[in-house]
Design an enzyme around this catalytic site. Structure first.
Site, PDB file in Angstrom:
ATOM      1  N   CYS A   1       0.841  -1.211   0.000  1.00 35.16           N
ATOM      2  CA  CYS A   1       0.000   0.000   0.000  1.00 35.16           C
ATOM      3  C   CYS A   1       0.870   1.252   0.000  1.00 35.16           C
ATOM      4  O   CYS A   1       1.505   1.550  -1.011  1.00 35.16           O
ATOM      5  CB  CYS A   1      -0.979  -0.054   1.166  1.00 35.16           C
TER       6      CYS A   1
ATOM      7  N   HIS B   1      -3.398  -5.653   1.521  1.00 33.72           N
ATOM      8  CA  HIS B   1      -2.614  -5.834   2.749  1.00 33.72           C
ATOM      9  C   HIS B   1      -2.565  -7.298   3.195  1.00 33.72           C
ATOM     10  O   HIS B   1      -3.365  -7.707   4.041  1.00 33.72           O
ATOM     11  CB  HIS B   1      -3.233  -5.018   3.875  1.00 33.72           C
TER      12      HIS B   1
ATOM     13  N   GLU C   1      -0.564  -8.641   5.259  1.00 29.64           N
ATOM     14  CA  GLU C   1      -0.251  -8.717   6.697  1.00 29.64           C
ATOM     15  C   GLU C   1      -1.508  -8.591   7.546  1.00 29.64           C
ATOM     16  O   GLU C   1      -1.514  -8.969   8.731  1.00 29.64           O
ATOM     17  CB  GLU C   1       0.768  -7.625   7.073  1.00 29.64           C
TER      18      GLU C   1
HETATM   19  N1  LIG Z   1      -3.250   1.765   3.942  1.00 21.36           N
HETATM   20  C1  LIG Z   1      -2.373   2.540   3.281  1.00 21.36           C
HETATM   21  O1  LIG Z   1      -1.191   2.261   3.270  1.00 21.36           O
HETATM   22  C2  LIG Z   1      -2.915   3.796   2.625  1.00 21.36           C
HETATM   23  C3  LIG Z   1      -1.931   4.390   1.633  1.00 21.36           C
HETATM   24  C4  LIG Z   1      -2.211   5.831   1.303  1.00 21.36           C
HETATM   25  N2  LIG Z   1      -2.229   6.624   2.544  1.00 21.36           N
HETATM   26  C5  LIG Z   1      -3.547   5.956   0.561  1.00 21.36           C
HETATM   27  O2  LIG Z   1      -4.531   6.384   1.166  1.00 21.36           O
HETATM   28  O3  LIG Z   1      -3.640   5.582  -0.596  1.00 21.36           O
END
Ligand SMILES: NC(=O)CC[C@H](N)C(=O)O
Length: 228
Positions: A86, A195, A197
């Site tokens: 992400c 994600h 994890e």
């Molecule tokens: N969960 C995250 O890592 C979000 C990544 C980034 N802040 C976004 O909103 O795209």
């Protein structure tokens, strides 16, 4: 195997990443502050999700200048596994370690749900524990997850089999060709918006993400542990 979880100001999935490695895999893991200048003692580098530097300018646009990123580039060039999830993916594209960019989600909304992912390439060091075209359930939570690259780059990604994950049942953010995760040409740097994890234990709602971390460790053991 010893992992570094890089912590930027604003990272918020470093804890999840640390838990997946330490408690689910039982491997060594340490947090490394973004200002550090030495990653030589680590075998794998993990860039977690979050809102580093508050997503100012663009997600990852400032974090890519952190001191530690010089070491992340060195680790990637040395062939070590580097995983950006992400916000970590956004940092890797801003740092030029992966091609393309993550744009605002098509609907301009923050998307937070579990999605179906297809493992379109299970021949990488991150996906060997999955079956080809296996459908897995992994959470997403982002505002700028819309993967984009130009036609020439897309052709190269396809030619080199660098597209690893695609969104299966729905495209939550408008990503080009439903791309959810890609590797570099060498295959040791993976960036993905979902994600894994956060899907490392059924108590969390699912454990489909664990196989990704197991794949990394399996590859490392096969290339670093002598079978005396
Ligand atoms: N969960 C995250 O890592 C979000 C990544 C980034 N802040 C976004 O909103 O795209």
């Amino acid at each position: 195997m010893k992992f570094a979880v890089i912590v930027f100001p604003g990272s918020n999935c470093d804890l999840d990443m640390y838990h997946a490695i330490k408690d689910e895999l039982g491997e060594e893991v340490e947090y490394v502050w973004h200002d550090e200048k030495d990653l030589s003692g680590f075998d794998g580098i993990l860039l977690p999700g979050g809102f580093s530097y508050g997503d100012y300018l663009r997600c990852g646009a400032i974090s890519r200048f952190s001191n530690v990123m010089t070491e992340v580039v060195k680790a990637a060039e040395a062939g070590k596994p580097v995983l950006g999830i992400c916000n970590g993916f956004q940092v890797l594209t801003e740092a030029g370690l992966l091609p393309g960019a993550l744009l605002r989600n098509k609907n301009l909304k923050f998307m937070c749900r579990t999605v179906d992912l297809k493992v379109v390439n299970n021949e990488t060091q991150f996906t060997s524990a999955y079956k080809k075209d296996e459908i897995i359930q992994i959470p997403i939570a982002h505002g700028e997850g819309n993967y984009y690259c130009d036609e020439e780059t897309l052709a190269t990604l396809k030619e080199n089999n660098q597209i690893v994950f695609t969104y299966a049942s729905e495209n939550p953010n408008g990503s080009l060709e439903d791309i959810a995760g890609i590797v570099n040409e060498r295959g040791n740097v993976l960036g993905m918006m979902p994600h894994p994890e956060r899907a490392a234990n059924d108590i969390m709602g699912g454990s489909d993400g664990l196989a990704l971390f197991k794949s990394i460790v399996k590859q490392w053991r096969e290339t670093h542990v002598s079978h005396a």
